[in-house]
Design a protein around this motif. Sequence first.
Motif, PDB file in Angstrom:
ATOM      1  N   ASP A   1       0.853  -1.187   0.000  1.00 37.59           N
ATOM      2  CA  ASP A   1       0.000   0.000   0.000  1.00 37.59           C
ATOM      3  C   ASP A   1       0.888   1.236   0.000  1.00 37.59           C
ATOM      4  N   LEU A   2       0.964   1.893  -1.186  1.00 38.37           N
ATOM      5  CA  LEU A   2       1.789   3.096  -1.325  1.00 38.37           C
ATOM      6  C   LEU A   2       0.925   4.310  -1.654  1.00 38.37           C
ATOM      7  N   GLU A   3      -0.300   4.296  -1.228  1.00 33.75           N
ATOM      8  CA  GLU A   3      -1.199   5.402  -1.543  1.00 33.75           C
ATOM      9  C   GLU A   3      -0.627   6.722  -1.025  1.00 33.75           C
ATOM     10  N   GLY A   4      -0.549   7.702  -1.919  1.00 36.32           N
ATOM     11  CA  GLY A   4      -0.072   9.023  -1.543  1.00 36.32           C
ATOM     12  C   GLY A   4       1.415   9.109  -1.265  1.00 36.32           C
ATOM     13  N   ALA A   5       2.153   8.035  -1.535  1.00 29.84           N
ATOM     14  CA  ALA A   5       3.596   8.058  -1.273  1.00 29.84           C
ATOM     15  C   ALA A   5       4.319   8.926  -2.294  1.00 29.84           C
ATOM     16  N   ASN A   6       5.459   9.473  -1.888  1.00 26.06           N
ATOM     17  CA  ASN A   6       6.287  10.269  -2.790  1.00 26.06           C
ATOM     18  C   ASN A   6       7.426   9.395  -3.290  1.00 26.06           C
TER      19      ASN A   6
ATOM     20  N   HIS B   1      -0.610  -5.672  -8.146  1.00 23.15           N
ATOM     21  CA  HIS B   1      -1.719  -5.542  -7.195  1.00 23.15           C
ATOM     22  C   HIS B   1      -1.428  -4.535  -6.075  1.00 23.15           C
ATOM     23  N   ALA B   2      -0.428  -3.727  -6.253  1.00 22.23           N
ATOM     24  CA  ALA B   2      -0.118  -2.723  -5.233  1.00 22.23           C
ATOM     25  C   ALA B   2      -1.091  -1.554  -5.311  1.00 22.23           C
ATOM     26  N   ASN B   3      -1.325  -0.899  -4.183  1.00 22.63           N
ATOM     27  CA  ASN B   3      -2.153   0.305  -4.141  1.00 22.63           C
ATOM     28  C   ASN B   3      -1.237   1.511  -4.300  1.00 22.63           C
ATOM     29  N   LEU B   4      -1.245   2.091  -5.496  1.00 17.73           N
ATOM     30  CA  LEU B   4      -0.381   3.230  -5.801  1.00 17.73           C
ATOM     31  C   LEU B   4      -1.208   4.479  -6.075  1.00 17.73           C
ATOM     32  N   SER B   5      -2.430   4.464  -5.595  1.00 18.69           N
ATOM     33  CA  SER B   5      -3.354   5.575  -5.840  1.00 18.69           C
ATOM     34  C   SER B   5      -2.790   6.875  -5.292  1.00 18.69           C
ATOM     35  N   GLY B   6      -2.748   7.889  -6.136  1.00 14.20           N
ATOM     36  CA  GLY B   6      -2.292   9.207  -5.700  1.00 14.20           C
ATOM     37  C   GLY B   6      -0.812   9.303  -5.436  1.00 14.20           C
ATOM     38  N   ALA B   7      -0.062   8.261  -5.755  1.00 17.59           N
ATOM     39  CA  ALA B   7       1.380   8.293  -5.516  1.00 17.59           C
ATOM     40  C   ALA B   7       2.069   9.200  -6.526  1.00 17.59           C
ATOM     41  N   ASN B   8       3.219   9.732  -6.110  1.00 15.51           N
ATOM     42  CA  ASN B   8       3.994  10.639  -6.963  1.00 15.51           C
ATOM     43  C   ASN B   8       5.183   9.878  -7.540  1.00 15.51           C
TER      44      ASN B   8
END
Length: 1021
Positions: A909-914, A927-934
Amino acid sequence: MTTSREKLRNFLAQDVRELLTKPINATETGAEVSKTGLELAVALGLLGSPLAPGGVAIAGLSCVGLATKGVRFYLQKINEQPTLAECVVLVSRLAYLEGLEAIVSTIKDEDSFHKISNLQVPQELQQRTNDLQLTDNEARKAITCFRETKLADEFNRHLSFCLKVAGIDTQLAEIITQRVCWNTQRYMNQALAEAGDTVKSLSGIFRDGYRQELEKYQSIDNYLNNDIARKPQETVFVEEFTFADIYVPLEAQPLNQNGDEDKNQQPVDLENWIKELICNPNKQDKVIFIQGDPGRGKSISCRMFADWVRRNLYPIWIPVLIRLRDIATIEKQFENTLKAVVDRDFAKNDLAWLNDKNTRYLFLLDGFDELLMEGRTSGGLEEFLTQVGKFQESCHRNSEKSHRVLITGRTLALQSIERKMPVNLERVKILPMNGEIQQQWFRQWEAQVGKEKTIAFQQFLDEKNCPERVRELAQEPLLLYLLAAMHRDGELTAEMFTGSSRTQAKILIYQKSLEWVLTKQRPQWLQQEITEQDSEDLRRILMEAGLCVMQSGGECAPMSMIEARLQGDETAKEFLSAARERIGQDTLKNALAAFYLQPGRQTGSVEFNHKSFSEFLFAERLTESLSSWTEPGRKGRGFNIQQEQMDWEVYDLLGYGGLTPEVVEYLMSLVVVNDEFRPISLFQRLEDFYQRWCAGEFIDAYTETLPQKKSRQLHEQKIELGQRQVDIYVGLNVMILLLELNRYGQSRSDLKKEIIFYPSGQPEKGRLTNQLLRVINYSDVVGIRTFNQLVKQYLSGAYLGGAYLRDAYLNGAYLSGAYLRDVEFRGGDLSGGDLRGVNLSGGDLSGGDLRDADLRGGDLRDAELSRADFSCAYLSHADLRSAELSHSHLRGAYLKSADLSHAYLSHADLEGANLSHTYLSYAYLSHANLSGANFMSADLSYADLMSADLSYADLMSADLSCADLSHADLSHANLMSADLSHVDLRGAKELTLQQVKSARNWKKAKYDEDFRTKLGLPPNT
């Protein structure tokens, strides 16, 4: 027939004039009713018309008991029983006037006092006819809480209006008005209570309660006058001037919830910031939280502000100053802790003292770092702050206890609990004195020592040869005073500090202060009796006093404890014996009084005026022993102090509680410049002791153990530490010393191979060492997280490679630069820790808690990190190549420029990660959560992103060449300038033509046939 209402109206309009002009009884004393009071009487409808100049003889009329006298006079005039409402209508006006007189007498500003003294009632108020109707229910409400009634609102409007017309500033006018309003209750209830025996409507309302009410107010007055008012008037150490004489307001920097500087706010004037917070109705749920480094002026600011509140805001606010070191036990409820520590009648004799709507307290709690001392029964600082936060919230919700809490202490004490601090803190950090504040201080100093000496000291600080570190230290109020005082007495030169570090310069100031005090600053009568040749003996006594104060757990130590320790020092015994013959039985106390000591609050005890003095002297005492432990024996064989004696001395010195960071800082700076510092020998002796301690040699002895002996010694001085506690503190303190020596040794090329400390034991090939985990578990026997609380700030650079630390708690630990290769830390807690540059390669931290941890530049290659929580962690420039991060939590993590190539991040889960500029080549992100990641400019070439959630992700300028994004969710993802060469986008969700065409090399990517058609591309061949 005249109605009772008309009688009251006539009395107020006419008969009161007779009361105000009637000569008082010769036994009555007190200040006369002022012109201001008489003018306000008109405004409140008491006299009916303004007084003609000279028309009323007011000389001799006492304002003391005015409301009480008014009730008696009214009963004489009407000769019948008044109603409760009539009594309240009359008494409230007279009590309001009495309250006004009391407040006006406290105003020290000459301009404001002159304006108020010449106050005149405007014509529109003089002609106003007041509506005197009041029901019995409304009257009872006024008796309960006058300030919440319509009478109070009416009186306040009149007074505020008159004050503003007189030229008083709007804010000050409102404050004066509220002070008068809050002050009215005590005089009104006193008058009604004393009339209760003769007025039927009042009979039974007060009974004996009014006496308790009067005693409460008297107790508060006594406390404010005898305690709060005297604090600023205490003399500065051994000087003749007071703290008030040289005090200047300080500046502070607002902090955010995480304790970091709030970049959106400018520095604030500390006093004004507190005043605004107290008065701000939207901040009533906030605890006022002030932190700062040692010597920054926290305690003095507390005392000065408490007195300012007494003079300017009482009785709106009643300041209560509490030294947190005086709290013996933290109760389960903060209210109970308050009652235990506020040893005054107004708190002791009234079970509902915190729920009285007529008294509102401002609790100033000074020194939260003192709550880290052992002997607390309920968890120390973390629990205490939680209680304070809940108490403040309850005060905000409950109008019956709308109190406020202000708390101060050292910043360093918060390291372990930053993430667990209450959310309702309004925080600032006291800043060093800037140039403007220093100039204010110099003006105050000049008033004490003269212009010539002040200018000379300023020139000393401005000279080119004055080291910058000294100028920096002169920004600290405590050190500025010490420097100025020594310079005044010719004991300070710039050459003293040549080549000194900041800490060493600070130590030098304390050392010179000590010499200066022992040779120059003794009282003259004592100087005549004790020669300067005895200064070294006095110094030894002071070091022992410093040790006793630290072992006692605060700033206070029993004289008996100091004398008992000196019994083993033949030199000191001879000195004291000879001195007693000359100056009597109080020799020791007199000697100690020479160095900034004052009588302790406990009978037969003394305390240092500032905690820094005891810490410094204790560090000097430890330095002396560390040197003696390595003195060579006869003919250079062995050591002068044998192992058995050294073992006891270690327990004697270190078996009391944890070494503070301040003591350790002083100690290491003193040790490394000591001519008798033998680092290798010292390390070897302490390391041998540590290993024997880990093996249980001391606690498991069959004869009387050293822990028992030390525990008994402390018990005799009423310091309750059991032998297990003593044993644990000794082991942890020795570990701290070894960690410090290890850091020192590793900083020197000639000592790197000689001084290497292994807290968990020597690493063994193919085996994990568990010694440190056993130490942690043993330490936590006497208190949850004892090890972490005491040792965590000393672990930077530690060698923990191959250690078995499963489920260990090291929250907030300082492990920067530490070696943890192949460590087993599954399920452990490193959240909030400082792990910059740490070597964790090959380590197992699966399931670990690393939230908010700082891992910048860390080496985590091949580490097992699956299911670990890195939420909001800092991982920029970290090396995570081939790390196992499947199912890990990296929400909001900062991974800029980190290397995650070949890392396994499936289902992470990398949501919102930079992840901007991050290397993710060949990484597994399926299958990773990269939503909103930079992912701006990140390298994702050959990465596996199959079925990943990339919705709203920013992939601008990212290298996606040869990556697999099949079945990935790309809704609202930014693909501008991304390299799509040979990217597999088949089955991608929510992918638009606009997204694709904003990228580079989009024609070379793989698409579903229908999407290729939409793009105008030929079918796949």
